[in-house]
Enzyme design. Structure first.
Site, PDB file in Angstrom:
ATOM      1  N   SER A 144      10.414  -2.418 -22.948  1.00  0.00           N
ATOM      2  CA  SER A 144       9.192  -2.632 -21.838  1.00  0.00           C
ATOM      3  C   SER A 144      10.037  -2.186 -20.571  1.00  0.00           C
ATOM      4  CB  SER A 144       8.647  -3.749 -21.873  1.00  0.00           C
ATOM      5  OG  SER A 144       8.227  -4.102 -20.532  1.00  0.00           O
ATOM      6  N   TYR A 157       8.977 -12.947 -21.094  1.00  0.00           N
ATOM      7  CA  TYR A 157       8.642 -11.452 -21.671  1.00  0.00           C
ATOM      8  C   TYR A 157       9.986 -10.798 -21.151  1.00  0.00           C
ATOM      9  CZ  TYR A 157       6.216  -7.228 -22.793  1.00  0.00           C
ATOM     10  OH  TYR A 157       5.745  -6.109 -23.173  1.00  0.00           O
TER      11      TYR A 157
HETATM   12  P1  NAI Z   1      -1.175  -5.344 -29.354  1.00  0.00           P
HETATM   13  O1  NAI Z   1      -1.460  -6.937 -28.945  1.00  0.00           O
HETATM   14  O2  NAI Z   1      -2.407  -4.458 -29.298  1.00  0.00           O
HETATM   15  O3  NAI Z   1      -0.509  -5.314 -30.860  1.00  0.00           O
HETATM   16  C1  NAI Z   1       0.634  -6.046 -31.186  1.00  0.00           C
HETATM   17  C2  NAI Z   1       0.443  -6.178 -32.697  1.00  0.00           C
HETATM   18  O4  NAI Z   1       1.677  -7.140 -33.046  1.00  0.00           O
HETATM   19  C3  NAI Z   1      -0.717  -6.927 -33.061  1.00  0.00           C
HETATM   20  O5  NAI Z   1      -1.594  -6.515 -34.238  1.00  0.00           O
HETATM   21  C4  NAI Z   1      -0.277  -8.457 -33.463  1.00  0.00           C
HETATM   22  O6  NAI Z   1      -1.194  -9.289 -34.254  1.00  0.00           O
HETATM   23  C5  NAI Z   1       1.032  -8.188 -33.957  1.00  0.00           C
HETATM   24  N1  NAI Z   1       1.937  -9.233 -34.202  1.00  0.00           N
HETATM   25  C6  NAI Z   1       2.057 -10.209 -32.999  1.00  0.00           C
HETATM   26  N2  NAI Z   1       3.141 -11.190 -33.225  1.00  0.00           N
HETATM   27  C7  NAI Z   1       3.453 -10.959 -34.392  1.00  0.00           C
HETATM   28  C8  NAI Z   1       4.422 -11.306 -35.544  1.00  0.00           C
HETATM   29  N3  NAI Z   1       5.231 -12.435 -34.892  1.00  0.00           N
HETATM   30  N4  NAI Z   1       4.756 -10.899 -36.600  1.00  0.00           N
HETATM   31  C9  NAI Z   1       3.959  -9.848 -36.719  1.00  0.00           C
HETATM   32  N5  NAI Z   1       2.918  -9.037 -36.103  1.00  0.00           N
HETATM   33  C10 NAI Z   1       2.880  -9.586 -34.815  1.00  0.00           C
HETATM   34  O7  NAI Z   1       0.111  -5.022 -28.501  1.00  0.00           O
HETATM   35  P2  NAI Z   1       0.620  -3.534 -27.926  1.00  0.00           P
HETATM   36  O8  NAI Z   1       0.319  -3.335 -26.489  1.00  0.00           O
HETATM   37  O9  NAI Z   1       0.157  -2.523 -29.041  1.00  0.00           O
HETATM   38  O10 NAI Z   1       2.128  -3.892 -28.023  1.00  0.00           O
HETATM   39  C11 NAI Z   1       3.108  -3.262 -28.983  1.00  0.00           C
HETATM   40  C12 NAI Z   1       4.470  -3.354 -28.462  1.00  0.00           C
HETATM   41  O11 NAI Z   1       4.679  -2.377 -27.090  1.00  0.00           O
HETATM   42  C13 NAI Z   1       4.924  -4.965 -28.052  1.00  0.00           C
HETATM   43  O12 NAI Z   1       6.126  -4.797 -28.352  1.00  0.00           O
HETATM   44  C14 NAI Z   1       4.700  -4.693 -26.385  1.00  0.00           C
HETATM   45  O13 NAI Z   1       5.518  -5.710 -26.139  1.00  0.00           O
HETATM   46  C15 NAI Z   1       5.089  -3.388 -26.029  1.00  0.00           C
HETATM   47  N6  NAI Z   1       4.571  -2.955 -24.850  1.00  0.00           N
HETATM   48  C16 NAI Z   1       3.281  -2.754 -24.726  1.00  0.00           C
HETATM   49  C17 NAI Z   1       2.840  -2.213 -23.464  1.00  0.00           C
HETATM   50  C18 NAI Z   1       1.294  -1.995 -22.891  1.00  0.00           C
HETATM   51  O14 NAI Z   1       1.171  -1.748 -22.088  1.00  0.00           O
HETATM   52  N7  NAI Z   1       0.358  -2.279 -23.988  1.00  0.00           N
HETATM   53  C19 NAI Z   1       3.752  -1.818 -22.294  1.00  0.00           C
HETATM   54  C20 NAI Z   1       5.122  -2.087 -22.721  1.00  0.00           C
HETATM   55  C21 NAI Z   1       5.678  -2.513 -23.831  1.00  0.00           C
END
Ligand code: NAI
Length: 275
Positions: A144, A157
């Protein structure tokens, strides 16, 4: 050769929504076989059924909490049984919680448990087999911009993502030490991306879609880029580059910590042209 070729096997964590789901869909679109992992079993099941209807026999799933090593081991067993040796590992699962540098131990443990230990568990469970297999492959970890420029307000975070950056850099170095090694490591850094993590409802104009991030990931891995830093519709690469260089300059120029957010340095940062 590309790791995204048809028939090759990918494991994507956090694949029940957001960026993970978009990455899984993009891999399936290239003809790959994909094992989806998420701790939310209900959403995972729904997503797996929908994807399998378009790509029969190429979708497997495992309910998995990446913070738990035994659970990640189970994921590996499911992936190997369904699709054979793993060629692409995308450590994507992540959570975001507000936290200060002190207190709220539960928020710190949850955040580091998923965002940092989740990645470490993925590496510990999958990398030895990927190295021993001698096949071409790639590991993509989700970083990130907050793990690079450290904006104030979400200490746990930022620490977790700074840790992911450090360990992914170490991983790239380790892969380079292997004579004839065919594995590559990549840090995927999304910009503001509209997912369940960032909000609900209509996507704000400034945000990228998860599909745009997935497409950029594939482009970056295929180009051999280590840092795959995504822009969004408000922040371009020139802006990111300037912010990253200014942050590094806090150390090299002896400025106060996080001077970008210090009123005494607002004018100097505003006038800074970038590297
Ligand atoms: P999201 O919340 O839409 O999806 C994350 C998924 O991970 C969810 O389906 C959730 O159930 C799953 N999850 C959470 N904890 C878990 C665990 N302990 N074991 C297995 N699955 C788990 O989030 P998003 O935005 O798709 O994020 C994906 C990655 O991208 C993350 O690592 C986030 O930090 C990173 N990110 C996202 C940004 C954004 O603007 N959306 C910006 C920078 C980084």
């Amino acid at each position: 050769m590309s790791v995204f070729e048809g028939g090759r096997s990918a494991v994507v964590t956090g694949a029940a929504g957001g960026i993970g789901l978009a990455v899984a869909r993009a891999c399936l679109g290239r003809g790959m076989r994909v094992t989806l992992a998420d701790r939310d079993g209900e959403r995972l099941e729904a997503v797996a059924v929908a994807l399998a209807s378009e790509a029969p026999d190429r979708v497997a799933q495992a309910v998995c909490d990446v913070a738990d090593p035994a659970s990640v081991e189970h994921l590996r067993e499911v992936a190997l049984a369904a699709h054979g040796p793993v060629d692409l590992l995308v450590n994507n699962a992540g959570i975001g919680r507000a936290s200060k540098p002190w207190g709220d131990r539960a928020a710190w443990e949850a955040t580091l448990g998923v965002n940092l230990w989740g990645v470490l568990n993925g590496l510990a469970v999958f990398v030895p087999g990927m190295m021993a297999g001698g096949r071409e492959g790639a590991v993509v970890n989700l970083g990130s911009k907050q793990g690079i420029t450290n904006p104030p307000g979400n200490a746990a975070y930022n620490v977790s993502k700074a840790g992911v950056k450090a360990v992914t850099e170490q991983l790239a170095w380790e892969f380079r030490q292997v004579p004839g090694g065919r594995l590559s490591a990549h840090l995927l850094v999304p910009g503001f991306t509209w997912t369940g993590m960032t909000g609900t409802g209509d996507r704000p104009e400034g945000a990228w879609t998860a599909d745009q991030v997935a497409a950029r990931m594939i482009e970056g891995v295929e180009a051999g880029a280590f840092y795959i830093i995504c822009p969004d519709n408000e922040v371009d690469w020139a802006t990111d580059r300037r912010r990253i260089a200014w942050g590094a300059g806090d150390l090299t120029e002896g400025r106060p910590a996080l001077s970008r957010w210090h009123p005494d340095w607002a004018e100097a940062f505003g006038a800074y042209p970038g590297p």
